[in-house]
Enzyme design. Structure first.
Site, PDB file in Angstrom:
ATOM      1  N   LEU A 159      59.416  59.267  45.446  1.00  0.00           N
ATOM      2  CA  LEU A 159      57.991  59.373  45.153  1.00  0.00           C
ATOM      3  C   LEU A 159      57.280  59.901  46.391  1.00  0.00           C
ATOM      4  O   LEU A 159      57.165  59.206  47.403  1.00  0.00           O
ATOM      5  CB  LEU A 159      57.427  58.008  44.747  1.00  0.00           C
ATOM      6  CG  LEU A 159      58.045  57.375  43.494  1.00  0.00           C
ATOM      7  CD1 LEU A 159      57.406  56.028  43.203  1.00  0.00           C
ATOM      8  CD2 LEU A 159      57.916  58.297  42.297  1.00  0.00           C
TER       9      LEU A 159
ATOM     10  N   VAL B 231      60.172  55.284  47.960  1.00  0.00           N
ATOM     11  CA  VAL B 231      58.767  55.554  48.258  1.00  0.00           C
ATOM     12  C   VAL B 231      58.687  56.160  49.660  1.00  0.00           C
ATOM     13  O   VAL B 231      59.017  55.511  50.652  1.00  0.00           O
ATOM     14  CB  VAL B 231      57.924  54.268  48.177  1.00  0.00           C
ATOM     15  CG1 VAL B 231      56.464  54.569  48.495  1.00  0.00           C
ATOM     16  CG2 VAL B 231      58.057  53.634  46.796  1.00  0.00           C
ATOM     17  N   ASP B 232      58.247  57.424  49.727  1.00  0.00           N
ATOM     18  CA  ASP B 232      58.222  58.147  51.003  1.00  0.00           C
ATOM     19  C   ASP B 232      56.877  58.848  51.139  1.00  0.00           C
ATOM     20  O   ASP B 232      56.664  59.933  50.576  1.00  0.00           O
ATOM     21  CB  ASP B 232      59.374  59.147  51.060  1.00  0.00           C
ATOM     22  CG  ASP B 232      59.482  59.833  52.417  1.00  0.00           C
ATOM     23  OD1 ASP B 232      58.707  59.476  53.318  1.00  0.00           O
ATOM     24  OD2 ASP B 232      60.342  60.714  52.572  1.00  0.00           O
ATOM     25  N   SER B 233      55.964  58.233  51.887  1.00  0.00           N
ATOM     26  CA  SER B 233      54.643  58.840  52.073  1.00  0.00           C
ATOM     27  C   SER B 233      54.693  60.047  52.996  1.00  0.00           C
ATOM     28  O   SER B 233      53.697  60.755  53.143  1.00  0.00           O
ATOM     29  CB  SER B 233      53.666  57.798  52.647  1.00  0.00           C
ATOM     30  OG  SER B 233      54.127  57.327  53.899  1.00  0.00           O
ATOM     31  N   GLY B 234      55.840  60.301  53.628  1.00  0.00           N
ATOM     32  CA  GLY B 234      55.965  61.471  54.491  1.00  0.00           C
ATOM     33  C   GLY B 234      56.485  62.694  53.776  1.00  0.00           C
ATOM     34  O   GLY B 234      56.558  63.772  54.377  1.00  0.00           O
TER      35      GLY B 234
END
EC number: 3.4.23.-
Length: 399
Positions: free
Chosen positions: A322, A251-254
């Site tokens: 993601l 999970v990588d919101s960047g």
């Protein structure tokens, strides 16, 4: 008990430090410990408590009435020169000991006992800038003081390793090397500060020296106040399924888009859906080749089936990432307090994986015997294992 030492050197410079010692600590050992902190040789130190000098080196500190939280004064005695000096009544008395001479150590480092100077070569004198000429005594003091030993492990790992090895010769060698290196640096500092103030090269070196001192001070404060900042954290991974195949997704919101490795796409049997018209180059910390794009696929997270699109990368160590496109599409939020990923559109949540369940390429250490294996090789091994397992399952399903 904790004692505060107020130190006054011969040149009237002052320094204050604290020492954690036992009540039965003898005075001569306390002098040696003060020598380590202040640089004043034990033979030249005078310790005063309650306006009374402490003279018997074999008495314990408690026998002098010292208790936890007390303050003692450490004075450096004046040199007593036995040679008859010529009296010049008309000339003022000038103390030249505070004048820095280029290429030599500082004044405190030059004041060595005469008995030691008679038996020490110039190289040995340079190797003991603070008079620490008894490594065995220093080793015993450090081993007897857990607090000082823990500080040594934190701030001087090479010397701590030599100390804990039990080899006195190795400890002495490392100690002498560090003292010599410290003496060389101090001589270089004195040379720079004594140089022409208009010399640009000298000023640049002084600026660099000040910068390094600020860095060391900043790091020391960080190690004392926020030691957790030097630790490493595991990345955020969750369990999911793509086309019925289990995948550990990062999970990588960047990240701007959701990506999948070619090896993972082959395991999940979605390579047939790759649109190669979307090929290109992915740029970030590095660059990787994009094979194409899977426009629509289903990702199962817990009991929810979510629509998602993937960009397929040719060489990618992690199976799936993601990105922000998928996270915003399903209104996901990362709750670090509960350590969960919340799916906003459905209200469900899934727990982030602990380090032991992460894929090999994402662990802080790859494990015993696998330190030299690159993430690409690990991905190839996992792909080979998945193909072999699939072939075995197909053989078992045959009538």
């Amino acid at each position: 008990m904790l004692l505060t030492v107020y130190c006054v050197r011969r040149d009237l410079s002052e320094v204050t430090f604290s020492l954690q010692v036992d009540a039965d600590f003898e005075l001569h050992n306390f002098r040696a410990l003060c020598e380590l902190e202040s640089g004043i040789p034990a033979a030249e130190s005078q310790i005063v408590y309650a306006e009374r000098p402490l003279t018997d080196n074999h008495r314990s500190l408690a026998s002098y009435g010292l208790k936890d939280g007390d303050v003692v004064i450490l004075r450096q005695k004046e040199n007593a020169d036995p040679r008859p000096a010529v009296q010049f009544s008309n000339l003022p008395r000038i103390d030249f000991s505070s004048i820095a001479v280029p290429g030599t150590s500082n004044p405190q480092q030059r004041q060595l006992p005469r008995t030691q100077a008679q038996h020490s070569s110039p190289g040995e004198m340079a190797s003991s800038p603070q008079g620490l000429d008894n490594p065995a005594l220093l080793r015993d003091m450090l081993l007897a003081n857990p607090h000082e030993l823990s500080l040594l492990k934190e701030r001087n790992p090479p010397l701590a390793e030599a100390l804990l090895s039990g080899d006195l010769e190795k400890f002495s060698r490392v100690l002498v090397e560090q003292q010599q290196d410290r003496a060389r640096r101090e001589q270089e500092r004195i040379r720079l500060f004594s140089a022409d103030p208009f010399d640009l090269e000298a000023q640049a070196k002084i600026e660099e020296d000040i910068r390094q001192q600020n860095i060391e001070e900043n790091m020391t404060i960080a190690m004392e106040e926020a030691p957790e900042s030097f630790g490493q954290v595991a990345m955020l991974y969750i369990n999911c399924r793509v086309n019925g195949h289990p995948v550990k997704a990062f999970v990588d919101s960047g990240a701007q888009m959701t990506i999948m490795s070619q090896a993972c796409a082959e395991r999940c049997n979605i390579m047939r859906l790759v649109d190669r018209r979307w090929a290109g180059i992915a740029k970030g910390v590095g660059t990787q080749k994009i094979i194409g794009r899977v426009h629509l696929a289903q990702v199962q997270i817990e009991g929810d089936f979510l629509a998602c699109s993937f960009s397929i990368l040719e060489e990618q160590p992690m199976d799936m990432l993601l990105g922000l496109d998928m996270l915003k599409r399903h209104q996901c939020s990362i709750d670090l307090k509960k350590n969960v990923l919340v799916i906003g559109t459905t209200g469900s949540q899934t727990t982030f994986l602990p380090e032991g369940e992460l894929p090999e390429c994402a662990r802080l250490a790859y494990g015993t015997g696998r330190e030299d294996i690159r993430p690409e090789e690990i991905a190839d091994q996992e792909l080979a294992e998945a193909i072999q397992k699939s072939a075995e399952d197909a053989e078992r399903q045959k009538p």
